[in-house]
Design a protein around this motif. Sequence first.
Motif, PDB file in Angstrom:
ATOM      1  N   SER A  16      11.875   4.060  30.119  1.00 14.80           N
ATOM      2  CA  SER A  16      11.498   3.301  28.937  1.00 14.80           C
ATOM      3  C   SER A  16      11.382   4.268  27.762  1.00 14.80           C
ATOM      4  CB  SER A  16      10.170   2.591  29.184  1.00 14.80           C
ATOM      5  OG  SER A  16       9.789   1.883  28.032  1.00 14.80           O
ATOM      6  N   GLY A  17      12.453   4.337  26.977  1.00 14.42           N
ATOM      7  CA  GLY A  17      12.499   5.237  25.830  1.00 14.42           C
ATOM      8  C   GLY A  17      11.874   4.596  24.606  1.00 14.42           C
ATOM      9  N   SER A  18      12.127   5.190  23.467  1.00 15.00           N
ATOM     10  CA  SER A  18      11.547   4.692  22.225  1.00 15.00           C
ATOM     11  C   SER A  18      12.439   5.058  21.051  1.00 15.00           C
ATOM     12  CB  SER A  18      10.165   5.319  22.021  1.00 15.00           C
ATOM     13  OG  SER A  18       9.657   4.994  20.750  1.00 15.00           O
ATOM     14  N   ALA A  19      12.439   4.200  20.045  1.00 12.08           N
ATOM     15  CA  ALA A  19      13.201   4.483  18.829  1.00 12.08           C
ATOM     16  C   ALA A  19      12.594   5.634  18.040  1.00 12.08           C
ATOM     17  CB  ALA A  19      13.257   3.231  17.963  1.00 12.08           C
ATOM     18  N   VAL A  21      12.473   8.543  18.794  1.00  7.82           N
ATOM     19  CA  VAL A  21      13.229   9.785  18.978  1.00  7.82           C
ATOM     20  C   VAL A  21      14.195  10.031  17.827  1.00  7.82           C
ATOM     21  CG1 VAL A  21      13.038   9.675  21.478  1.00  7.82           C
ATOM     22  CG2 VAL A  21      15.068   8.741  20.375  1.00  7.82           C
ATOM     23  N   TYR A  22      14.461   8.989  17.030  1.00  8.29           N
ATOM     24  CA  TYR A  22      15.416   9.121  15.928  1.00  8.29           C
ATOM     25  C   TYR A  22      14.759   9.621  14.654  1.00  8.29           C
ATOM     26  CZ  TYR A  22      18.613   6.360  18.763  1.00  8.29           C
ATOM     27  OH  TYR A  22      19.420   5.903  19.760  1.00  8.29           O
ATOM     28  N   GLU A  31      22.913   4.179  18.066  1.00  8.87           N
ATOM     29  CA  GLU A  31      22.700   5.191  19.094  1.00  8.87           C
ATOM     30  C   GLU A  31      23.222   6.563  18.681  1.00  8.87           C
ATOM     31  OE1 GLU A  31      23.752   4.199  23.077  1.00  8.87           O
ATOM     32  OE2 GLU A  31      23.047   2.153  22.847  1.00  8.87           O
ATOM     33  N   LYS A  45       9.044  11.370  24.697  1.00 12.73           N
ATOM     34  CA  LYS A  45      10.000  10.322  25.057  1.00 12.73           C
ATOM     35  C   LYS A  45      11.416  10.897  25.138  1.00 12.73           C
ATOM     36  CE  LYS A  45       8.548   6.485  25.594  1.00 12.73           C
ATOM     37  NZ  LYS A  45       8.117   5.948  26.886  1.00 12.73           N
ATOM     38  N   GLU A  49      13.937  11.311  28.559  1.00 13.20           N
ATOM     39  CA  GLU A  49      15.337  10.877  28.559  1.00 13.20           C
ATOM     40  C   GLU A  49      16.254  12.010  29.030  1.00 13.20           C
ATOM     41  OE1 GLU A  49      16.605   9.301  24.819  1.00 13.20           O
ATOM     42  OE2 GLU A  49      14.903   7.931  24.675  1.00 13.20           O
ATOM     43  N   LEU A  65      18.542   3.663  30.759  1.00 16.85           N
ATOM     44  CA  LEU A  65      17.688   4.048  29.643  1.00 16.85           C
ATOM     45  C   LEU A  65      17.595   2.873  28.678  1.00 16.85           C
ATOM     46  CD1 LEU A  65      16.106   5.989  27.860  1.00 16.85           C
ATOM     47  CD2 LEU A  65      18.281   6.799  26.960  1.00 16.85           C
ATOM     48  N   ARG A  67      15.875   1.994  25.091  1.00 17.42           N
ATOM     49  CA  ARG A  67      15.106   2.429  23.904  1.00 17.42           C
ATOM     50  C   ARG A  67      14.645   1.191  23.158  1.00 17.42           C
ATOM     51  NH1 ARG A  67      19.031   7.029  21.745  1.00 17.42           N
ATOM     52  NH2 ARG A  67      18.273   8.740  23.022  1.00 17.42           N
ATOM     53  N   SER A  68      13.355   0.991  23.120  1.00 16.06           N
ATOM     54  CA  SER A  68      12.829  -0.191  22.445  1.00 16.06           C
ATOM     55  C   SER A  68      12.602   0.077  20.965  1.00 16.06           C
ATOM     56  CB  SER A  68      11.520  -0.618  23.113  1.00 16.06           C
ATOM     57  OG  SER A  68      10.618   0.455  23.129  1.00 16.06           O
TER      58      SER A  68
END
Length: 70
Positions: A16-19, A21-22, A31, A45, A49, A65, A67-68
């Motif tokens: 369960s990733g996350s936005a 990271v951007y 992406e 997070k 990944e 993976l 990413r929410s």
Amino acid sequence: CQALRHHGLRPRMLVSGSATVYQPADEPLTESAPLAPASPYALSKLAQELVAAQAWREHGLPVLLARSFN
């Protein structure tokens, strides 16, 4: 991964990733947007990944993976 292989198990891993990271942006993210975690949470997070991707590359562990985004 070694213990799983030893016992003949092939589980699938959901990460369960996350936005977060951007890099923050005013435009909608894709992406391929630059990665730039700006907090310890975001960095953790991204690290999870990367570990999951390494498990897939090196051991063939199936990884999904997600990413929410809020």
